[in-house]
Design a protein around this motif. Structure first.
Motif, PDB file in Angstrom:
ATOM      1  N   THR A 354      72.526   7.919  63.929  1.00 58.01           N
ATOM      2  CA  THR A 354      72.623   8.172  65.653  1.00 58.01           C
ATOM      3  C   THR A 354      71.309   9.457  65.736  1.00 58.01           C
ATOM      4  N   GLU A 355      71.728   9.566  67.181  1.00 62.84           N
ATOM      5  CA  GLU A 355      70.698  10.496  67.838  1.00 62.84           C
ATOM      6  C   GLU A 355      71.882  11.540  67.756  1.00 62.84           C
ATOM      7  N   ALA A 356      73.706  11.486  67.858  1.00 66.33           N
ATOM      8  CA  ALA A 356      74.559  12.341  67.706  1.00 66.33           C
ATOM      9  C   ALA A 356      74.160  13.312  67.091  1.00 66.33           C
ATOM     10  N   SER A 357      72.931  12.994  65.792  1.00 65.98           N
ATOM     11  CA  SER A 357      72.900  14.664  64.645  1.00 65.98           C
ATOM     12  C   SER A 357      71.580  15.210  65.036  1.00 65.98           C
ATOM     13  N   LEU A 358      70.898  14.763  65.951  1.00 67.17           N
ATOM     14  CA  LEU A 358      69.920  15.899  66.639  1.00 67.17           C
ATOM     15  C   LEU A 358      70.420  16.823  67.707  1.00 67.17           C
ATOM     16  N   PHE A 359      71.536  16.110  68.328  1.00 69.37           N
ATOM     17  CA  PHE A 359      71.766  17.374  69.320  1.00 69.37           C
ATOM     18  C   PHE A 359      72.641  17.951  68.818  1.00 69.37           C
ATOM     19  N   HIS A 360      73.994  17.146  67.573  1.00 73.52           N
ATOM     20  CA  HIS A 360      74.627  18.694  66.826  1.00 73.52           C
ATOM     21  C   HIS A 360      73.232  19.579  65.980  1.00 73.52           C
TER      22      HIS A 360
END
Ligand SMILES: [Zn+2]
Length: 406
Positions: A354-360
């Motif tokens: 998901t996009e979660a890793s990019l925010f992270h």
């Protein structure tokens, strides 16, 4: 009570009453925009921008190169005017996967309730989360926020988390420091704190055409592609049987898969061209680049024999996408907020990216929590249960209790 209608019996009524949910009108509206990734999402983005503008909230848009698609980022400031520091980002992608070739029993771009389920493209992946978050804007504003709440809506997630890079770059450039981010991908409303990484490639095999009665004079690109794919299948089995295992993931090992193959033109022609796309979804401990080096080395074994027949025969690889994995520590403030809002103690790990890793990666600690289940995503007759939608509203209500000033 009537017996529940079968899907085939349903003639959706655009004015039909839906489930008793605050977000229902917004869910219906967002589903009605056909935002298949290949098409523009601007109609949806404009609609959301106008909705927020009606509450006095400005949106920042970041566009793709052709200005056919946009991300939207909007901040509901805290009551003391703070719009930059702390607070939470509520994030979702606006695009959906195609319905081409799928057998749908309801109009895909219409949210239709049948019994205890709602059907429609994107009801679970993932417009319902964004709709529910937006449905709480009046409550956030009316109660007043102790810290800012940000909305992040992206484009082109389904084709490799492409759009959100520009949104995140804009957030960083404007000096915003959210305390954390909640990505509303479908997790069954369970808290998720980690997912696997993913890399994908296209392999192009160039062979040599010949009449199929003269196969030794040709180089069969389909057959060589199949040899490489068989290697991939064997690597996948060895990850499964002998690789690293992490039982916190739904699939506890690294997976490899070939998703598309195209080749050949007619049965009586030795095929000159064949290409296929493959991916690895890896645990943090497994190295996707080492995997790819092995694939390339295996492919190169075929080159000498191919070039004896045709000097221009070859095998090429093109990287399609890279998505890092992520793991948010249980002690982080956003994980604690996630536990409070879901009412659970644990954080799970999932295999889908998901996009979660990019925010992270942009130093915004992130969790994933959203209505519906990934098993229903991308399917014909995609559905989400009304119970999941109402759990999402409960989540948002608890969030409001924690971010509102009073
Ligand atoms: Zn999604």
């Amino acid at each position: 009570m009537n017996a529940p209608a079968t899907l085939q019996d349903v003639r959706p009524d655009p004015h039909a009453a839906g489930p008793d949910l605050l977000a229902w009108p917004l869910i219906r509206t967002l589903i009605a925009f056909d935002t298949t990734s290949r098409d523009s999402n601007l109609a949806l983005i404009d609609w959301v921008r106008n909705l927020l503008a009606g509450h006095g909230i400005e949106s920042a848009l970041t566009f793709d190169d052709d200005r056919r698609k946009a991300n939207l980022f909007a901040t509901l400031p805290a009551r003391d005017g703070n719009r930059t520091t702390g607070g939470v980002v509520l994030s979702g992608h606006t695009d959906v996967v195609p319905v081409d070739g799928q057998d749908w029993d309801t109009p895909p771009f219409e949210a239709v309730q049948i019994g205890d389920k709602v059907y429609g493209r994107g009801v679970t992946d993932m417009k319902s989360f964004a709709a529910t978050a937006l449905a709480f804007v009046p409550e956030f504003l009316c109660r007043g926020l102790a810290r800012p709440v940000h909305f992040a809506l992206s484009y082109d997630e389904e084709i490799g988390c492409i759009g959100v890079h520009r949104l995140i770059a804009d957030v960083v450039q404007r000096g915003l420091h959210p305390q954390g981010c909640i990505v509303g991908e479908p997790t069954g409303m369970e808290l998720v704190v980690a997912h696997k990484g993913k890399k994908s490639w296209r392999c192009r095999v160039r062979g040599h055409e010949a009449h199929s009665s003269l196969t030794p004079q040709g180089v069969n690109a389909v057959e060589i592609a199949c040899e490489i794919i068989t290697y991939l299948t064997n690597v996948a089995r060895s990850f499964r049987d002998r690789g690293t295992q992490d039982a916190d993931y739904d699939v506890p090992f690294t997976t490899v898969h070939t998703g598309i193959i195209r080749g050949g033109t007619a049965l009586n022609i030795v095929p000159r061209d064949c290409w296929f796309d493959f991916e690895i979804r890896h645990l943090p401990q497994d190295d996707p680049d080492a995997f790819f080096a092995g694939v390339k080395a295996h492919a190169e074994c075929f080159l000498p024999a191919m070039r004896v027949v045709a000097a221009d025969a070859g095998i090429e690889f093109e990287a399609l996408s890279t998505l890092p994995g992520f793991d948010t520590h249980g002690e982080s403030a956003i994980a604690a907020l996630g536990r409070d809002c879901t009412g659970t103690q644990d954080g799970g790990k999932v295999s889908f990216g998901t996009e979660a890793s990019l925010f992270h990666r942009a130093a915004i600690p992130t969790i994933i929590c959203g209505p519906g289940h990934i098993a229903q995503a991308h399917q014909p007759n995609e559905w989400v249960s009304v119970d999941q939608l109402s759990r999402c509203e409960t989540f948002m209500r608890r969030l409001a209790d924690r971010v509102c000033a009073a």
